[in-house]
Design a protein around this motif. Structure first.
Motif, short mmCIF file in Angstrom:
data_model
loop_
_atom_site.label_atom_id
_atom_site.label_comp_id
_atom_site.label_asym_id
_atom_site.label_seq_id
_atom_site.Cartn_x
_atom_site.Cartn_y
_atom_site.Cartn_z
N THR A 54 0.94 -1.09 -0.03
CA THR A 54 0.09 0.15 -0.03
C THR A 54 0.96 1.36 0.03
O THR A 54 0.24 2.24 0.05
N SER A 55 2.18 1.10 -0.09
CA SER A 55 2.92 2.36 0.16
C SER A 55 3.06 3.19 -1.19
O SER A 55 3.23 4.36 -0.93
N ALA A 56 2.53 2.78 -2.15
CA ALA A 56 2.79 3.54 -3.64
C ALA A 56 1.15 4.18 -3.92
O ALA A 56 0.84 4.64 -4.90
N LEU A 57 0.29 3.74 -2.77
CA LEU A 57 -1.04 4.25 -3.17
C LEU A 57 -1.50 5.32 -2.57
O LEU A 57 -1.12 5.89 -1.38
N ASP A 58 -2.51 6.27 -3.18
CA ASP A 58 -3.14 7.33 -2.57
C ASP A 58 -3.70 6.85 -1.20
O ASP A 58 -4.41 5.88 -1.13
N PRO A 59 -3.57 7.82 -0.32
CA PRO A 59 -4.47 7.32 0.96
C PRO A 59 -5.84 6.65 0.84
O PRO A 59 -6.18 5.69 1.55
N GLU A 60 -6.73 7.36 -0.05
CA GLU A 60 -8.19 7.07 0.03
C GLU A 60 -8.20 5.50 -0.78
O GLU A 60 -9.22 4.86 -0.49
N MET A 61 -7.00 4.97 -1.46
CA MET A 61 -7.10 3.66 -1.92
C MET A 61 -6.37 2.66 -0.97
O MET A 61 -6.53 1.35 -1.44
N VAL A 62 -6.01 3.03 0.05
CA VAL A 62 -5.28 2.01 0.91
C VAL A 62 -6.23 1.11 1.54
O VAL A 62 -6.05 -0.29 1.16
N GLY A 63 -7.26 1.41 1.81
CA GLY A 63 -8.55 0.87 2.41
C GLY A 63 -8.88 -0.37 1.53
O GLY A 63 -8.98 -1.60 1.80
N GLU A 64 -8.96 -0.11 0.28
CA GLU A 64 -9.84 -1.12 -0.53
C GLU A 64 -8.60 -2.43 -0.72
O GLU A 64 -9.10 -3.73 -0.75
N VAL A 65 -7.42 -2.09 -0.75
CA VAL A 65 -6.43 -3.14 -0.90
C VAL A 65 -6.17 -4.11 0.37
O VAL A 65 -6.04 -5.25 0.23
N LEU A 66 -6.25 -3.21 1.58
CA LEU A 66 -6.29 -3.73 2.71
C LEU A 66 -7.42 -5.01 2.90
O LEU A 66 -7.20 -5.77 3.60
N GLU A 67 -8.30 -4.49 2.82
CA GLU A 67 -9.72 -5.05 2.69
C GLU A 67 -9.54 -6.52 1.96
O GLU A 67 -9.96 -7.55 2.61
N VAL A 68 -9.18 -6.57 0.73
CA VAL A 68 -8.66 -7.67 0.00
C VAL A 68 -7.61 -8.48 0.55
O VAL A 68 -8.01 -9.69 0.83
N MET A 69 -6.71 -8.02 1.22
CA MET A 69 -5.73 -8.74 1.90
C MET A 69 -6.45 -9.36 3.31
O MET A 69 -6.13 -10.47 3.65
N LYS A 70 -7.13 -8.59 3.99
CA LYS A 70 -7.92 -9.18 5.01
C LYS A 70 -8.67 -10.29 4.62
O LYS A 70 -8.90 -11.38 5.26
N GLY A 71 -9.38 -10.41 3.54
CA GLY A 71 -10.25 -11.28 3.26
C GLY A 71 -9.49 -12.59 2.82
O GLY A 71 -10.02 -13.64 3.32
N LEU A 72 -8.36 -12.24 2.24
CA LEU A 72 -7.40 -13.49 1.92
C LEU A 72 -6.87 -14.15 3.22
O LEU A 72 -6.77 -15.25 3.44
N ALA A 73 -6.62 -13.19 4.31
CA ALA A 73 -6.05 -13.77 5.47
C ALA A 73 -7.20 -14.62 6.02
O ALA A 73 -6.92 -15.82 6.67
#
Lengths: 233, 240
Positions: free
Chosen positions: B164-183
């Motif tokens: 998420t380091s190269a993302l605009d702040p408002e896009m961090v959430g959507e990627v983390l959501e996917v990662m949480k789902g994966l976890a």
């Protein structure tokens, strides 16, 4: 005014019409195009292979023996005049070959390959390293990553300089007169020495070269635009 | 599942990893944090040999992958990796990005791969982007696609290098959501990140790396509540 016009038309007649001289230009042009076309293909093939050789590294990051061979080839070709390479090919390496066009194609192809190699190498290096890493991380081999990911992107990078190289190559073939081939330039020159009138044949040949290269340029621009579609910019 | 023994990595005369030892078990979500230059990204990149270690051993599923004789391409088929800069293939559509590796490596035929890709795309809400090119997507979308691309290989472990380091702040959430789902789906994950919230919420273990070694390792709760070494206390006081 009338006298000037008559003089011009007489010169034109002498340079192109008399004794069906236009056929000589056409034959010459045929030789020029034939050599340029096949040399370009050969150059592209050699250049791509040599670029990949030069980029090859061992597992420990050191250059392979292929890379050294590629370097030597590029050094020699770029370090000597192409006229001289042509003469060496004609009088020494292939002295028993009677097909002058073949000798010219080989000589120009090998010459062009060295320049193309550096263009292709630059094109490959310009593709972001992350593309390769992503390909490799998915389990694709080095060759697969090159073939499906890096090279398609490199082609877009190399198109403008490759076009440049082909244009240079086409004009460079004007030196084949040295090995007694009659290309467009030599045809014009021969007509000049027959009619004692240089203006029409030389300017005429120049216009023909120019027109062909202009067409080539337009085609390359079209191709470039098509390949840039996925870029969205 | 992954055993790392005395891992060293040196660039020229810069000693980035100075003896990393760790054992990653099936189903664990390991979150690696640390200051920049601590070697955490290099550690992650060594796990699938994008960086070749200068010393030490890495075992994956009982196989010594640091052995030069190992077919690393085969090993990498089972280790997904997600990069900071997404690294989607710019010359291919999203669909082709996802199906290229499974098809070319003959793990699936074209139809199976497309089917898998579509169902994965649906899971991350990007089914309608299948025919788009990467340049037409936002950063968050690209990263979600990159995750899908790795998942299409059906990996045993997923490595995330600052996703998420190269993302605009408002896009961090959507990627983390996917990662949480994966976890939650039970995937074994190793995540290098600066997202402390993610480490706390999703991690089963949090590692603190500095100066090329793992300085501290603990459960998220203990890690953040009772940091033991000074360097970690200092680090946490800066980032929290």
């Amino acid at each position: 005014m009338q006298a000037w016009f008559e003089k011009i038309s007489k010169m034109f007649h002498m340079a192109f019409v008399e004794g069906d001289r236009w056929k000589l230009y056409l034959d010459g042009l045929g030789v020029t195009l034939q050599i340029a076309f096949f040399a370009a293909i050969l150059g592209l093939a050699i250049g791509t292979v040599v670029a990949l050789m030069k980029l090859s590294v061992k597992r420990n990051g050191k250059k392979t023996v292929w890379a050294h061979i590629a370097n030597i080839y590029i050094d020699i070709i770029r370090g000597t005049p192409s006229v001289l390479q042509l003469l060496i090919m004609w009088f020494i390496i292939m002295k028993n070959c009677t097909n002058g066009t073949l000798v010219a194609v080989l000589s120009f192809g090998i010459n062009s390959g060295a320049y193309v190699a550096e263009i292709v190498r630059a094109g490959i290096l310009a593709v972001d390293k992350g593309q390769t890493e992503a390909g490799r991380s998915l389990g694709l081999s080095k060759a697969q990553t090159m073939m499906y990911i890096v090279i398609p992107q490199a082609i877009k990078n190399v198109l403008p300089p490759i076009g440049n190289e082909f244009i240079v190559l086409l004009k460079e073939t004007a030196i084949v007169g040295y090995v007694s081939l009659t290309d467009l330039t030599r045809a014009a020159n021969q007509i000049t020495s027959r009619t004692y009138e240089a203006f029409m044949p030389l300017i005429g040949a120049a216009v023909i070269y120019f027109s062909i290269i202009k067409v080539l340029t337009v085609l390359l621009e079209k191709l470039e635009r098509r390949l840039r579609k996925s870029d969205n910019r | 599942m992954i055993i790392v023994k005395d891992l060293h990595k040196t660039f020229e005369d810069n000693r980035v990893l100075r003896g990393v030892n760790y054992h990653i078990h099936q189903g664990e979500k390991i979150v690696v944090v640390g200051p920049s230059g601590s070697g955490k990204s290099t550690f992650l990149r060594c796990l699938n040999l994008l960086e070749v270690p200068t010393g030490g051993e890495i075992w994956f599923d009982g196989q010594l992958i640091t052995d030069p004789k190992t077919d690393i391409d085969k090993v990498r088929q089972h280790m997904g990796m997600v990069f900071q800069n997404f690294n989607l293939f710019n010359n291919l559509t999203i669909m082709d990005n996802i199906t290229l590796a499974p098809v070319k490596l003959k793990l699936m035929n074209k139809e199976q791969a497309c089917e898998t890709a579509l169902s994965l795309l649906e899971r991350v809400g990007l089914k309608e982007k299948a025919d788009a090119y990467p340049s037409q997507l936002s950063g968050g979308q690209k990263q979600r696609i990159a995750i899908v691309r790795s998942l299409a290989m059906n990996p045993k472990v997923m490595l995330f290098d600052e996703p998420t380091s190269a993302l605009d702040p408002e896009m961090v959430g959507e990627v983390l959501e996917v990662m949480k789902g994966l976890a939650e789906s039970g995937m074994t994950m190793v995540v290098v990140t600066h997202e402390m919230g993610f480490a706390r919420e999703v991690g089963t273990k949090v590692l603190f790396m500095d100066e090329g070694i793992i300085m501290e390792e603990n459960t998220p709760a203990e890690f953040f509540a009772n940091p033991k070494c000074d360097r970690l206390q200092e680090f946490l006081s800066k980032v929290l």
